[in-house]
Enzyme design. Sequence first.
Site, mmCIF file in Angstrom:
data_model
loop_
_atom_site.group_PDB
_atom_site.id
_atom_site.type_symbol
_atom_site.label_atom_id
_atom_site.label_comp_id
_atom_site.label_asym_id
_atom_site.label_seq_id
_atom_site.Cartn_x
_atom_site.Cartn_y
_atom_site.Cartn_z
ATOM 1 N N GLU A 87 0.667 -1.245 0.060
ATOM 2 C CA GLU A 87 0.237 0.289 -0.238
ATOM 3 C C GLU A 87 0.982 1.238 -0.265
ATOM 4 O O GLU A 87 0.853 1.961 0.711
ATOM 5 C CB GLU A 87 -1.515 0.071 1.173
ATOM 6 C CG GLU A 87 -1.942 -1.251 0.812
ATOM 7 C CD GLU A 87 -2.712 -2.019 1.717
ATOM 8 O OE1 GLU A 87 -3.260 -0.438 2.878
ATOM 9 O OE2 GLU A 87 -3.724 -2.604 1.607
ATOM 10 N N HIS A 134 -16.670 -11.111 5.809
ATOM 11 C CA HIS A 134 -15.877 -10.184 5.527
ATOM 12 C C HIS A 134 -14.867 -11.416 6.420
ATOM 13 O O HIS A 134 -16.008 -11.779 7.703
ATOM 14 C CB HIS A 134 -15.821 -9.210 6.221
ATOM 15 C CG HIS A 134 -14.219 -8.666 6.047
ATOM 16 N ND1 HIS A 134 -14.644 -7.873 7.454
ATOM 17 C CD2 HIS A 134 -13.704 -8.492 5.721
ATOM 18 C CE1 HIS A 134 -13.095 -7.637 7.238
ATOM 19 N NE2 HIS A 134 -12.339 -7.976 6.143
ATOM 20 N N HIS A 135 -14.042 -12.295 6.561
ATOM 21 C CA HIS A 135 -12.771 -12.943 7.804
ATOM 22 C C HIS A 135 -11.758 -11.677 8.052
ATOM 23 O O HIS A 135 -10.780 -12.375 6.290
ATOM 24 C CB HIS A 135 -12.532 -13.834 6.801
ATOM 25 C CG HIS A 135 -13.760 -14.750 6.834
ATOM 26 N ND1 HIS A 135 -13.357 -15.882 6.029
ATOM 27 C CD2 HIS A 135 -15.251 -15.185 6.947
ATOM 28 C CE1 HIS A 135 -15.195 -16.601 5.900
ATOM 29 N NE2 HIS A 135 -15.316 -15.940 6.562
ATOM 30 N N GLU A 136 -11.766 -10.912 8.762
ATOM 31 C CA GLU A 136 -10.540 -10.700 9.055
ATOM 32 C C GLU A 136 -9.108 -11.754 9.715
ATOM 33 O O GLU A 136 -10.183 -10.974 10.667
ATOM 34 C CB GLU A 136 -10.919 -9.031 9.319
ATOM 35 C CG GLU A 136 -9.430 -8.182 10.001
ATOM 36 C CD GLU A 136 -8.298 -7.973 8.826
ATOM 37 O OE1 GLU A 136 -8.882 -7.668 8.158
ATOM 38 O OE2 GLU A 136 -7.274 -8.495 8.973
ATOM 39 N N HIS A 171 -7.620 -8.949 0.490
ATOM 40 C CA HIS A 171 -6.965 -8.320 1.544
ATOM 41 C C HIS A 171 -6.015 -8.125 1.964
ATOM 42 O O HIS A 171 -5.874 -9.133 2.099
ATOM 43 C CB HIS A 171 -8.375 -6.653 1.785
ATOM 44 C CG HIS A 171 -9.025 -6.071 0.862
ATOM 45 N ND1 HIS A 171 -9.766 -4.675 0.794
ATOM 46 C CD2 HIS A 171 -10.125 -6.835 -0.357
ATOM 47 C CE1 HIS A 171 -10.106 -4.252 0.007
ATOM 48 N NE2 HIS A 171 -10.738 -5.636 -0.246
ATOM 49 N N GLU A 172 -4.847 -6.787 1.332
ATOM 50 C CA GLU A 172 -3.486 -7.575 2.198
ATOM 51 C C GLU A 172 -2.837 -8.700 1.338
ATOM 52 O O GLU A 172 -2.903 -10.044 2.616
ATOM 53 C CB GLU A 172 -3.348 -7.470 3.878
ATOM 54 C CG GLU A 172 -3.438 -6.280 4.197
ATOM 55 C CD GLU A 172 -4.934 -5.911 4.299
ATOM 56 O OE1 GLU A 172 -5.710 -5.035 3.618
ATOM 57 O OE2 GLU A 172 -6.611 -6.800 4.936
ATOM 58 N N GLU A 183 -7.044 -6.535 -3.086
ATOM 59 C CA GLU A 183 -6.362 -4.996 -3.001
ATOM 60 C C GLU A 183 -5.536 -5.155 -3.222
ATOM 61 O O GLU A 183 -5.134 -4.941 -5.014
ATOM 62 C CB GLU A 183 -7.150 -5.051 -1.264
ATOM 63 C CG GLU A 183 -6.772 -3.243 -1.024
ATOM 64 C CD GLU A 183 -6.218 -3.085 0.472
ATOM 65 O OE1 GLU A 183 -7.682 -1.918 0.940
ATOM 66 O OE2 GLU A 183 -5.899 -4.141 1.124
ATOM 67 N N GLU A 201 -9.268 3.411 0.753
ATOM 68 C CA GLU A 201 -9.800 3.662 1.884
ATOM 69 C C GLU A 201 -8.903 4.748 2.874
ATOM 70 O O GLU A 201 -9.547 5.518 3.204
ATOM 71 C CB GLU A 201 -9.117 1.963 2.666
ATOM 72 C CG GLU A 201 -7.922 1.687 2.172
ATOM 73 C CD GLU A 201 -8.045 0.874 2.960
ATOM 74 O OE1 GLU A 201 -8.515 -0.439 3.422
ATOM 75 O OE2 GLU A 201 -6.820 -0.158 2.967
HETATM 76 C C1 NOJ Z 1 -8.401 -3.396 5.012
HETATM 77 C C2 NOJ Z 1 -9.177 -3.529 4.376
HETATM 78 O O1 NOJ Z 1 -8.517 -2.490 3.096
HETATM 79 C C3 NOJ Z 1 -10.872 -2.674 4.367
HETATM 80 O O2 NOJ Z 1 -11.658 -3.011 3.114
HETATM 81 C C4 NOJ Z 1 -11.382 -3.731 5.828
HETATM 82 O O3 NOJ Z 1 -11.899 -2.713 6.282
HETATM 83 C C5 NOJ Z 1 -9.962 -3.474 7.199
HETATM 84 N N1 NOJ Z 1 -8.950 -3.156 7.068
HETATM 85 C C6 NOJ Z 1 -11.113 -4.129 7.856
HETATM 86 O O4 NOJ Z 1 -10.601 -5.186 7.546
HETATM 87 CA CA CA Z 2 -5.685 -2.584 3.210
#
Ligand code: NOJ
Ligand code: CA
Length: 685
Positions: A179, A382-384, A462-463, A481, A487
Amino acid sequence: MTRLTALALPLIALALAPTAARADVVARAASPDGHITLTISLDGEGRPSYAVQRNGKPLIADSRLGFMFTDAPKIERNLTLANARQASSDTSWTQPWGEWATIRDHHNQLTLVFREKGDLQREMDVTFRLFDDGVAFRYSLPDQANLHHANIAEELTQFAFAQGGTAWWKPAYEWNREEYLYNRTPLDAVGTAQTVMTVKLADGTHVALHEAALVDYAGMNLARAEGNIFRADLTPGAGAPKVSRDAGFSTPWRTIAVADDAAGLYMNHMILNLNEPNKLGDVSSWIKPGKFVGVWWNMIKGEWSWARGPKHGATTANVRRYIDFAAASGIPAVLVEGWNVGWDGNWFGNGNAMNFSQPTEDFDADGLAAYAKSKGVTLIGHHETGGSASHYDGQLDTAFKWAADHGEQVVKTGYVTDAGQIERVDADGAKHREWHEGQWMVNHYLRVVQTAAKYHVSIDSHEPVKDTGLRRTYPNWVAREGGRGMEYNAWVGGKNPPEHEANLVFTQLLGGPMDFTPGVLSLSGSEGSTIHSTIAKQLALYVVLYSPVVMAADTPENYARYPGPFQFIKDVPTDWSDTRALNGEVGDYVTIARKAKGSDDWYLGAVGDEQARSSKVTLDFLDAGRSYTAEIYRDGPGADYRTQARHAIVIEKRQVKKGDVLAIDLAPGGGQAIRFVASGGKRKR
Ligand code: NOJ
Ligand code: CA
């Protein structure tokens, strides 16, 4: 079916033994149209190198090949050319979704078998593919007496540009992963770059270096050695070797895309062509390109929270409202973040409390799944992971079964932790820290995609690891992403500059789709901060930045304030049968036209940078003999990303036909979006 035919000399000329201390050319090949040529040399010490010429002029000068190992001598010297095989192929294949419905793969191939002199006698094969618009090559290390397992310390591949130029690149190994904004520097001032790295050489030729089919290997960065010479720099793993593989494998393809101009680079299909065909079969019933809205922008702005508490965003009431809004707008999906247990406390870099099948008590998962279904809308879960990748590995099957049981067709994943800080836990409990693009994580990301496919779920990472075209093989890997998305525009100190998207198109997006999340029509982030864009540019991004799943990132309340511009977001599709890059300069401006899949309508998007820009576009792409109503969304009088006039927009209609010329005027920070509605044509959103 790939057709392989033996080619007659003189496409390749072989001389199996170099004669002098200087480098001798031992093999040659050419692209199908003959404009790109390749020479392979061996110097007097038996060191092989490749060089690429375009129209007879050196493009890549002699560049070394080989490997260093952690537990064996390197393979680089004392090599002879033991054999060479040539082939040619001209096929076409269709994509289940994409920028183009049909892709032609026309190339000549040359495989070289190098063998060491002396005791070890190891063999290293290199296969080159020459397309009319670039060259790619990969190594194969066959299983052999003195090489049953390869512990690779480094790849010795060089890319020696034959001229200087200007490079667009972002740094490797920095804490913020992928990023970063793109640097624009002289080629000989690049540090260690991630790929895609795009170069405009002194004579105007454009080149993009990247890789294709990154599977069970470490991601490649580019370390500048000296002058204009770069060397592959593989991302480390937690152990000493950067790559550990049983012999009998091939590396990813190293790709050198070439064009006269930036627009030409965008039309290159090498990355997809170098990946294996679709392994998932007919996916039409479960992989559905489309737009989505989401419980998201308010969280990124800090007004709502992912965690439970008074500001919790993913409440049953909020999500119902977003479902209603999506249904009323003809938008097929709603992303929900922070719906699950585990976000309480500090989740950045620590996702070990995350449970991907346990909703919070204020999120009625069953009721919302049923409600969404009744409205013809699906939810995107969403799976963070917070970078706790092994913890996620342990839940993959239950998590994707849970998602599928709740009607989710797409899951967004996240790996928010600093670069090099992914947590890997081995079966014996040993903990390691991994890079997002190291071999172990390359395998993890693919494991997630393969497991999701079993449950007919698509993945938006993402990431992520960078895109190397694996969407061809696993079409449920719909987006990622992998760069600085919208963001950053939410954050007071983080705004993307106006040139950012004109950089992305000619760098990151050459690798594949990006989940950028455009469409913030309010043009405002947290604490009243403003986004460096006009409102028309937000619309243009839907055409310019390709992804099969695209967010309308702003809130329902904000869209209600801009019904005119919002109409374009409702209309624009996310799947295309054809794409033409009409003009562009890296980081300055770009204009792209795309034909909607299953429709006769075309769309056009143009974005610029901080300067006002004008170009003339000939509507050659429209079908002959038809008239079109052009619905034009352009920067209004005085529009400027620096002032309140960033919201000035003119929406007008014109009748046009093939061959007409349109003047595209972009304000500072501006853009333009056009829908060409074919009279009497097929229509599809
Ligand atoms: C970074 C991601 O790019 C974003 O889209 C997400 O909402 C946040 N992390 C939380 O997971
Ligand atoms: Ca991100």
